[in-house]
Design a protein around this motif. Structure first.
Motif, PDB file in Angstrom:
ATOM      1  N   ASP A 106     -14.605  15.723   2.770  1.00 21.27           N
ATOM      2  CA  ASP A 106     -13.190  15.830   2.372  1.00 21.27           C
ATOM      3  C   ASP A 106     -12.356  14.775   3.088  1.00 21.27           C
ATOM      4  O   ASP A 106     -11.454  14.160   2.493  1.00 21.27           O
ATOM      5  CB  ASP A 106     -12.651  17.228   2.705  1.00 21.27           C
ATOM      6  CG  ASP A 106     -13.235  18.305   1.820  1.00 21.27           C
ATOM      7  OD1 ASP A 106     -13.642  18.002   0.682  1.00 21.27           O
ATOM      8  OD2 ASP A 106     -13.291  19.469   2.261  1.00 21.27           O
ATOM      9  N   PHE A 107     -12.638  14.567   4.353  1.00 21.51           N
ATOM     10  CA  PHE A 107     -11.943  13.568   5.172  1.00 21.51           C
ATOM     11  C   PHE A 107     -12.065  12.185   4.538  1.00 21.51           C
ATOM     12  O   PHE A 107     -11.071  11.468   4.351  1.00 21.51           O
ATOM     13  CB  PHE A 107     -12.571  13.599   6.569  1.00 21.51           C
ATOM     14  CG  PHE A 107     -12.002  12.624   7.560  1.00 21.51           C
ATOM     15  CD1 PHE A 107     -10.882  12.955   8.316  1.00 21.51           C
ATOM     16  CD2 PHE A 107     -12.621  11.399   7.786  1.00 21.51           C
ATOM     17  CE1 PHE A 107     -10.380  12.065   9.259  1.00 21.51           C
ATOM     18  CE2 PHE A 107     -12.122  10.510   8.718  1.00 21.51           C
ATOM     19  CZ  PHE A 107     -11.002  10.838   9.468  1.00 21.51           C
ATOM     20  N   ILE A 108     -13.291  11.809   4.171  1.00 20.80           N
ATOM     21  CA  ILE A 108     -13.517  10.503   3.552  1.00 20.80           C
ATOM     22  C   ILE A 108     -12.800  10.411   2.208  1.00 20.80           C
ATOM     23  O   ILE A 108     -12.156   9.402   1.903  1.00 20.80           O
ATOM     24  CB  ILE A 108     -15.021  10.256   3.361  1.00 20.80           C
ATOM     25  CG1 ILE A 108     -15.728  10.144   4.693  1.00 20.80           C
ATOM     26  CG2 ILE A 108     -15.268   9.005   2.534  1.00 20.80           C
ATOM     27  CD1 ILE A 108     -17.231  10.061   4.571  1.00 20.80           C
ATOM     28  N   CYS A 109     -12.915  11.464   1.396  1.00 20.01           N
ATOM     29  CA  CYS A 109     -12.307  11.437   0.064  1.00 20.01           C
ATOM     30  C   CYS A 109     -10.802  11.203   0.136  1.00 20.01           C
ATOM     31  O   CYS A 109     -10.248  10.407  -0.628  1.00 20.01           O
ATOM     32  CB  CYS A 109     -12.594  12.744  -0.669  1.00 20.01           C
ATOM     33  SG  CYS A 109     -14.279  12.916  -1.280  1.00 20.01           S
ATOM     34  N   VAL A 110     -10.138  11.901   1.039  1.00 23.20           N
ATOM     35  CA  VAL A 110      -8.685  11.763   1.159  1.00 23.20           C
ATOM     36  C   VAL A 110      -8.316  10.329   1.535  1.00 23.20           C
ATOM     37  O   VAL A 110      -7.423   9.722   0.930  1.00 23.20           O
ATOM     38  CB  VAL A 110      -8.123  12.756   2.187  1.00 23.20           C
ATOM     39  CG1 VAL A 110      -6.643  12.464   2.455  1.00 23.20           C
ATOM     40  CG2 VAL A 110      -8.293  14.193   1.709  1.00 23.20           C
ATOM     41  N   LEU A 111      -9.005   9.777   2.510  1.00 24.89           N
ATOM     42  CA  LEU A 111      -8.636   8.443   3.002  1.00 24.89           C
ATOM     43  C   LEU A 111      -9.048   7.346   2.025  1.00 24.89           C
ATOM     44  O   LEU A 111      -8.295   6.390   1.816  1.00 24.89           O
ATOM     45  CB  LEU A 111      -9.271   8.212   4.371  1.00 24.89           C
ATOM     46  CG  LEU A 111      -8.723   9.136   5.465  1.00 24.89           C
ATOM     47  CD1 LEU A 111      -9.515   8.993   6.751  1.00 24.89           C
ATOM     48  CD2 LEU A 111      -7.243   8.871   5.729  1.00 24.89           C
ATOM     49  N   ILE A 112     -10.198   7.463   1.400  1.00 22.68           N
ATOM     50  CA  ILE A 112     -10.618   6.468   0.400  1.00 22.68           C
ATOM     51  C   ILE A 112      -9.629   6.452  -0.759  1.00 22.68           C
ATOM     52  O   ILE A 112      -9.330   5.399  -1.338  1.00 22.68           O
ATOM     53  CB  ILE A 112     -12.045   6.781  -0.110  1.00 22.68           C
ATOM     54  CG1 ILE A 112     -13.088   6.277   0.886  1.00 22.68           C
ATOM     55  CG2 ILE A 112     -12.288   6.199  -1.475  1.00 22.68           C
ATOM     56  CD1 ILE A 112     -13.230   4.756   0.941  1.00 22.68           C
ATOM     57  N   SER A 113      -9.085   7.627  -1.117  1.00 20.51           N
ATOM     58  CA  SER A 113      -8.147   7.692  -2.246  1.00 20.51           C
ATOM     59  C   SER A 113      -6.769   7.146  -1.884  1.00 20.51           C
ATOM     60  O   SER A 113      -5.900   7.040  -2.752  1.00 20.51           O
ATOM     61  CB  SER A 113      -8.021   9.138  -2.738  1.00 20.51           C
ATOM     62  OG  SER A 113      -7.429   9.961  -1.758  1.00 20.51           O
ATOM     63  N   GLY A 114      -6.561   6.808  -0.611  1.00 24.69           N
ATOM     64  CA  GLY A 114      -5.303   6.188  -0.206  1.00 24.69           C
ATOM     65  C   GLY A 114      -4.254   7.150   0.309  1.00 24.69           C
ATOM     66  O   GLY A 114      -3.122   6.751   0.582  1.00 24.69           O
ATOM     67  N   HIS A 115      -4.603   8.414   0.480  1.00 25.30           N
ATOM     68  CA  HIS A 115      -3.639   9.414   0.948  1.00 25.30           C
ATOM     69  C   HIS A 115      -3.692   9.583   2.463  1.00 25.30           C
ATOM     70  O   HIS A 115      -4.605   9.105   3.139  1.00 25.30           O
ATOM     71  CB  HIS A 115      -3.927  10.763   0.282  1.00 25.30           C
ATOM     72  CG  HIS A 115      -3.702  10.756  -1.201  1.00 25.30           C
ATOM     73  ND1 HIS A 115      -2.499  10.400  -1.773  1.00 25.30           N
ATOM     74  CD2 HIS A 115      -4.540  11.063  -2.238  1.00 25.30           C
ATOM     75  CE1 HIS A 115      -2.593  10.497  -3.090  1.00 25.30           C
ATOM     76  NE2 HIS A 115      -3.825  10.887  -3.408  1.00 25.30           N
ATOM     77  N   ARG A 116      -2.712  10.305   2.979  1.00 22.25           N
ATOM     78  CA  ARG A 116      -2.707  10.728   4.383  1.00 22.25           C
ATOM     79  C   ARG A 116      -3.400  12.077   4.495  1.00 22.25           C
ATOM     80  O   ARG A 116      -3.361  12.879   3.557  1.00 22.25           O
ATOM     81  CB  ARG A 116      -1.271  10.854   4.906  1.00 22.25           C
ATOM     82  CG  ARG A 116      -0.479   9.558   4.909  1.00 22.25           C
ATOM     83  CD  ARG A 116       0.936   9.787   5.425  1.00 22.25           C
ATOM     84  NE  ARG A 116       1.696  10.643   4.507  1.00 22.25           N
ATOM     85  CZ  ARG A 116       2.471  10.192   3.529  1.00 22.25           C
ATOM     86  NH1 ARG A 116       2.566   8.880   3.320  1.00 22.25           N
ATOM     87  NH2 ARG A 116       3.132  11.027   2.742  1.00 22.25           N
ATOM     88  N   ILE A 117      -3.992  12.335   5.659  1.00 23.00           N
ATOM     89  CA  ILE A 117      -4.689  13.605   5.843  1.00 23.00           C
ATOM     90  C   ILE A 117      -4.153  14.337   7.069  1.00 23.00           C
ATOM     91  O   ILE A 117      -3.973  13.739   8.135  1.00 23.00           O
ATOM     92  CB  ILE A 117      -6.222  13.397   5.953  1.00 23.00           C
ATOM     93  CG1 ILE A 117      -6.946  14.747   6.023  1.00 23.00           C
ATOM     94  CG2 ILE A 117      -6.592  12.513   7.140  1.00 23.00           C
ATOM     95  CD1 ILE A 117      -8.456  14.645   5.857  1.00 23.00           C
ATOM     96  N   ALA A 118      -3.873  15.626   6.879  1.00 21.81           N
ATOM     97  CA  ALA A 118      -3.470  16.509   7.980  1.00 21.81           C
ATOM     98  C   ALA A 118      -4.602  17.518   8.156  1.00 21.81           C
ATOM     99  O   ALA A 118      -4.827  18.372   7.286  1.00 21.81           O
ATOM    100  CB  ALA A 118      -2.158  17.212   7.664  1.00 21.81           C
ATOM    101  N   VAL A 119      -5.322  17.409   9.250  1.00 20.21           N
ATOM    102  CA  VAL A 119      -6.560  18.163   9.439  1.00 20.21           C
ATOM    103  C   VAL A 119      -6.324  19.390  10.317  1.00 20.21           C
ATOM    104  O   VAL A 119      -5.703  19.292  11.381  1.00 20.21           O
ATOM    105  CB  VAL A 119      -7.640  17.290  10.105  1.00 20.21           C
ATOM    106  CG1 VAL A 119      -8.938  18.078  10.258  1.00 20.21           C
ATOM    107  CG2 VAL A 119      -7.871  16.017   9.314  1.00 20.21           C
ATOM    108  N   LYS A 120      -6.827  20.518   9.847  1.00 16.71           N
ATOM    109  CA  LYS A 120      -6.910  21.708  10.681  1.00 16.71           C
ATOM    110  C   LYS A 120      -8.382  22.029  10.845  1.00 16.71           C
ATOM    111  O   LYS A 120      -9.048  22.471   9.914  1.00 16.71           O
ATOM    112  CB  LYS A 120      -6.164  22.880  10.043  1.00 16.71           C
ATOM    113  CG  LYS A 120      -5.949  24.035  11.017  1.00 16.71           C
ATOM    114  CD  LYS A 120      -4.903  25.006  10.506  1.00 16.71           C
ATOM    115  CE  LYS A 120      -4.572  26.024  11.588  1.00 16.71           C
ATOM    116  NZ  LYS A 120      -3.507  26.963  11.148  1.00 16.71           N
TER     117      LYS A 120
END
Length: 350
Positions: A106-120
């Motif tokens: 999920d971490f990779i998918c969010v960043l590859i798609s160009g979005h920001r990620i807020a992880v819990k």
């Protein structure tokens, strides 16, 4: 959205770092030696923090990700999508912690798609991902400010990806109903045997059963076997995995569950490190494998279709579409999405 090529190169470098850490006994004098030393320290902390995260299992997770994060592999994965310049959104990702780096896809998918990620993160797996985030930020400036970690309340977010138990999923579905979301529940994996498997195939099935102590949703937790199946052949083939009983937490679960079964007068087969219990359920306890008899191929196929929302992987040979070969459940490709929901398609559409 930033240069996607730069992000791809960064993840390839990360894969190389994982590969180097796994395949050497001592840290080499390379440009990345400071990162290698830091990663070794984080691996030691993770191992001390969670007894299920043995060095063997941590190295396996890194090896699998090193194999996935190659340039040809990433390009093959992304070739199925059209990326467009968009204003980045903030995606909240709530991660499980049952096996090392279980939320990394999920971490990779969010960043590859160009979005920001807020992880819990889960408290069970909270030491490796912050290191990875710091590494990415240092080798590729695009990542700076794109990754945040939160122990308590999440910040403002535009969409959610949350993984948990079936009970927590009901809470997630209610709490996040006002936002675009992917909510994942408990799923289990099964194997279909015919009695004609070779000893080698059954040995490989042992990998699907015992890897990560059976804690992953891709771990086989149940067998479907024909009437009058000879379990002696199965037990003989998986005998080399017997050293798993030397892991204290696994052994404690084996002893506890065996006592429960004996007191409940259940008819259980066992070999000293694995118990087989006839049961129609899918989620077997640690050190236990459920089994169920089938009478014909068509009725079993129909059952698997009916129960598909409960299943992650089906291991078999020539039985069902999208089946997984023996020994391969713990080596998913980048395009093998959890719960068969295309995470990257969801993110690109936001």
């Amino acid at each position: 959205m930033g240069e996607i090529h730069d992000r791809i190169v960064a993840f390839v470098k990360l894969g190389n770092l994982f590969r180097e850490i796994v395949h050497q006994d001592e840290v080499l004098e390379t440009n990345d030696q400071i990162y290698l030393r830091d990663l070794i320290e984080k691996l030691n902390i993770a191992e001390q923090h969670n007894a299920w995260f043995t060095r063997e299992n941590l190295n396996l997770a890194l090896t699998n990700w090193a194999d996935a994060l190659t340039l040809p592999n990433i390009e093959k994965w992304l070739s199925n999508y059209q990326f467009a310049e968009k204003e980045p959104k903030t995606i909240a990702v709530i991660m499980a912690g049952n096996i090392p780096l279980v939320g990394f896809h999920d971490f990779i998918c969010v960043l590859i798609s160009g979005h920001r990620i807020a992880v819990k993160q889960s408290s069970n797996d909270m030491h490796l991902l912050p290191f990875i985030a710091n590494y990415l930020e240092e080798i590729q400036p695009w990542f700076k400010g794109k990754i945040t970690f939160h122990k308590d309340k999440l910040p403002q977010y535009d969409a959610v990806i949350a993984t948990g138990s079936s009970n927590t999923a009901r809470y997630f579905e209610y709490y996040f109903k006002g936002k675009p979301n992917i909510i994942r529940k408990n799923r289990n994996s099964v194997a279909i045997l015919t009695g004609e498997e070779t000893p080698e195939e059954l040995f490989l099935l042992g990998k699907d059963i015992f890897t990560y102590y059976g804690l992953g949703c891709r771990s086989v937790s149940k067998l479907f076997v024909p009437q009058d199946y000879n379990f002696d052949t199965f037990f003989k083939a998986i005998y080399p995995y017997g050293e798993i009983i030397n892991q204290n937490k696994y052994a404690n679960n084996y002893d506890y569950n065996k006592a429960v079964y004996l007191m409940s007068l259940y008819d259980v087969l066992e070999n000293g490190f694995l118990m087989l219990k006839e049961d129609q359920g899918y989620g077997s306890p640690i050190a236990t494998l459920f089994y169920e008899y089938y009478s014909d191929q068509d009725s079993l196929k129909q059952k698997l279709i009916t129960d598909r929302e409960q299943l992650q992987c089906v291991v078999s040979k020539g039985w069902v579409e999208n089946e997984i070969p023996f020994g391969k459940t713990q080596q998913p490709e980048l395009w093998d999405y959890a719960d068969h929901v295309d995470t990257l398609k969801f993110l690109i559409a936001l």
